[in-house]
Design a protein around this motif. Sequence first.
Motif, short mmCIF file in Angstrom:
data_model
loop_
_atom_site.label_atom_id
_atom_site.label_comp_id
_atom_site.label_asym_id
_atom_site.label_seq_id
_atom_site.Cartn_x
_atom_site.Cartn_y
_atom_site.Cartn_z
N HIS A 154 -18.81 -20.13 1.50
CA HIS A 154 -18.45 -19.35 2.69
C HIS A 154 -17.73 -18.05 2.37
N THR A 155 -16.64 -18.13 1.61
CA THR A 155 -15.86 -16.93 1.31
C THR A 155 -16.67 -15.93 0.48
N MET A 156 -17.39 -16.44 -0.51
CA MET A 156 -18.19 -15.56 -1.36
C MET A 156 -19.57 -15.29 -0.78
N GLY A 157 -19.90 -16.00 0.31
CA GLY A 157 -21.16 -15.75 1.00
C GLY A 157 -22.40 -16.23 0.28
N MET A 158 -22.27 -17.18 -0.63
CA MET A 158 -23.42 -17.66 -1.40
C MET A 158 -24.15 -18.81 -0.70
N GLY A 159 -23.56 -19.36 0.38
CA GLY A 159 -24.18 -20.47 1.08
C GLY A 159 -24.11 -21.75 0.26
N TRP A 160 -24.50 -22.85 0.90
CA TRP A 160 -24.42 -24.14 0.20
C TRP A 160 -25.35 -24.18 -1.01
N SER A 161 -26.48 -23.52 -0.95
CA SER A 161 -27.42 -23.55 -2.07
C SER A 161 -26.86 -22.83 -3.29
N GLY A 162 -26.20 -21.69 -3.06
CA GLY A 162 -25.57 -20.98 -4.17
C GLY A 162 -24.41 -21.75 -4.76
N ALA A 163 -23.65 -22.42 -3.89
CA ALA A 163 -22.50 -23.21 -4.36
C ALA A 163 -22.95 -24.38 -5.23
N LEU A 164 -24.10 -24.97 -4.91
CA LEU A 164 -24.63 -26.05 -5.74
C LEU A 164 -25.30 -25.52 -7.00
N GLY A 165 -25.96 -24.40 -6.89
CA GLY A 165 -26.71 -23.85 -8.02
C GLY A 165 -25.86 -23.29 -9.12
N CYS A 166 -24.64 -22.84 -8.81
CA CYS A 166 -23.81 -22.20 -9.83
C CYS A 166 -23.43 -23.14 -10.96
N TRP A 167 -23.51 -24.45 -10.73
CA TRP A 167 -23.15 -25.40 -11.78
C TRP A 167 -24.18 -25.46 -12.88
N GLY A 168 -25.33 -24.85 -12.67
CA GLY A 168 -26.31 -24.74 -13.74
C GLY A 168 -25.81 -23.90 -14.91
N ILE A 169 -24.89 -22.98 -14.64
CA ILE A 169 -24.31 -22.14 -15.70
C ILE A 169 -23.57 -23.02 -16.71
N LEU A 170 -22.75 -23.94 -16.19
CA LEU A 170 -22.02 -24.86 -17.06
C LEU A 170 -22.97 -25.69 -17.91
N THR A 171 -24.07 -26.13 -17.31
CA THR A 171 -25.04 -26.95 -18.03
C THR A 171 -25.69 -26.17 -19.16
N VAL A 172 -26.05 -24.93 -18.92
CA VAL A 172 -26.67 -24.10 -19.96
C VAL A 172 -25.70 -23.87 -21.11
N VAL A 173 -24.43 -23.60 -20.80
CA VAL A 173 -23.42 -23.42 -21.85
C VAL A 173 -23.28 -24.70 -22.67
N SER A 174 -23.28 -25.84 -22.01
CA SER A 174 -23.16 -27.13 -22.70
C SER A 174 -24.36 -27.36 -23.61
N LEU A 175 -25.53 -27.00 -23.13
CA LEU A 175 -26.75 -27.15 -23.93
C LEU A 175 -26.65 -26.33 -25.22
N LEU A 176 -26.18 -25.09 -25.11
CA LEU A 176 -26.05 -24.23 -26.28
C LEU A 176 -25.03 -24.78 -27.28
N LEU A 177 -23.94 -25.36 -26.76
CA LEU A 177 -22.92 -25.94 -27.63
C LEU A 177 -23.41 -27.21 -28.33
#
Length: 401
Positions: A154-177
């Motif tokens: 809501h505050t950042m205006g990304m909607g529920w889909s953006g709020a759920l999708g942003c956790w993919g960044i953490l997963t990609v970082v974990s994959l690289l590590l």
Amino acid sequence: MKGRGWLLVLGILFIAANLRSPLTSVGPLVGSIHDSLGISNTMAGSLTTIPLLAFAVFSTFAPRIAERFGMAPVLLVSLALLAVGIILRSLSGVGTLVTGTVLLGLSIAVCNVLLPGLIKEEFPKKVGIMTGSYSVSMNLCGAIASGISVPIAHTMGMGWSGALGCWGILTVVSLLLWLPQMRFHRKSVASREVEKEAKTVHLWRSNLAWKITLFMGLQSLLFYTIVSWFPEILRQRGFSADAAGWMVSLMQFAVLPVTFIVPIIAARMASQRTLAAISAGLFLLGIFGIASGNSTWTPLWFIMIGVGVGSSFSLAMMFFALRTQNTHEAAALSGMAQSIGYLLAAIGPTLFGLLHDVTHNWNVPLVMLEIASILLLLFGLGAGRNRYIHSNDSEKNSFTN
């Protein structure tokens, strides 16, 4: 092990960070998803139930896959599939929402099952510390996910889909590590040795294994139902969506010190029955407090539930190591307990939503959670006894980590 020790620890901690955040980020956004897609409360509850069903279906296969291909590559592929699942889930359609949720559930199931066995194999003398450390990583990210989902949406205006999708960044970082672990890849257990050991361990006929499994399932049922529906309960009682999300986040922050301390304490105790009783008692008191409707004490109730969550989850993870004598037994027990346990847990969020749809109040669903807490106590007292799992479940005077 010397050359990769800290790198392995870091990889484990980052994998653990992905095991709850994709799920706990959903609860505070249930109302937004419900309104945006026009789904029922029962369907909204299934967004948490679907991954749990995936855990149930796939958990028994994870140890066999790891034995065939090795833990390191299987974990790597699981992280890649998790990233794909998170992306699909965030595409704002009912079909992709369900498909992505199934895929991430399968991926998390593999990691859930393999990490306890990996820790027992790689850190046999530090099971308590490593279990506590990866539990803290998992719950810290889960707590953060609950708290920031609504602000991102809501505050950042990304909607529920953006709020759920942003956790993919953490997963990609974990994959690289985790990629460097491919250099140290080896099969965890030779298939010939596995077949030999499998003949001497009869988990499905073990009373102790079933008690651990049901303890695992009930604590999971309670946790996933609470993170899925308690934000909505608070919202209907006058809390803002942000405040409701942060109450669940507070609960999960209360989990953090407990998930680190309890495994260390449990590893030094001959019997963990006292810890099991305290865990169940905190669930009972906290849920009763929420049911009372007194908003003044809401933070206290969530803190009590959080301590119960952390203690019971840590005990379930420790039982896989404390009640077994080798890596194969630990992985097999982990697979059984998480398969049947998460099948039981999957009932929770959907049944809770269904009971609310039928009764149009929260009293009956909350009674369901109180009953689950009492059962958690009973099975915890059995699982906490000082024994190893084997064919006749006979009593042992001591055990090693």
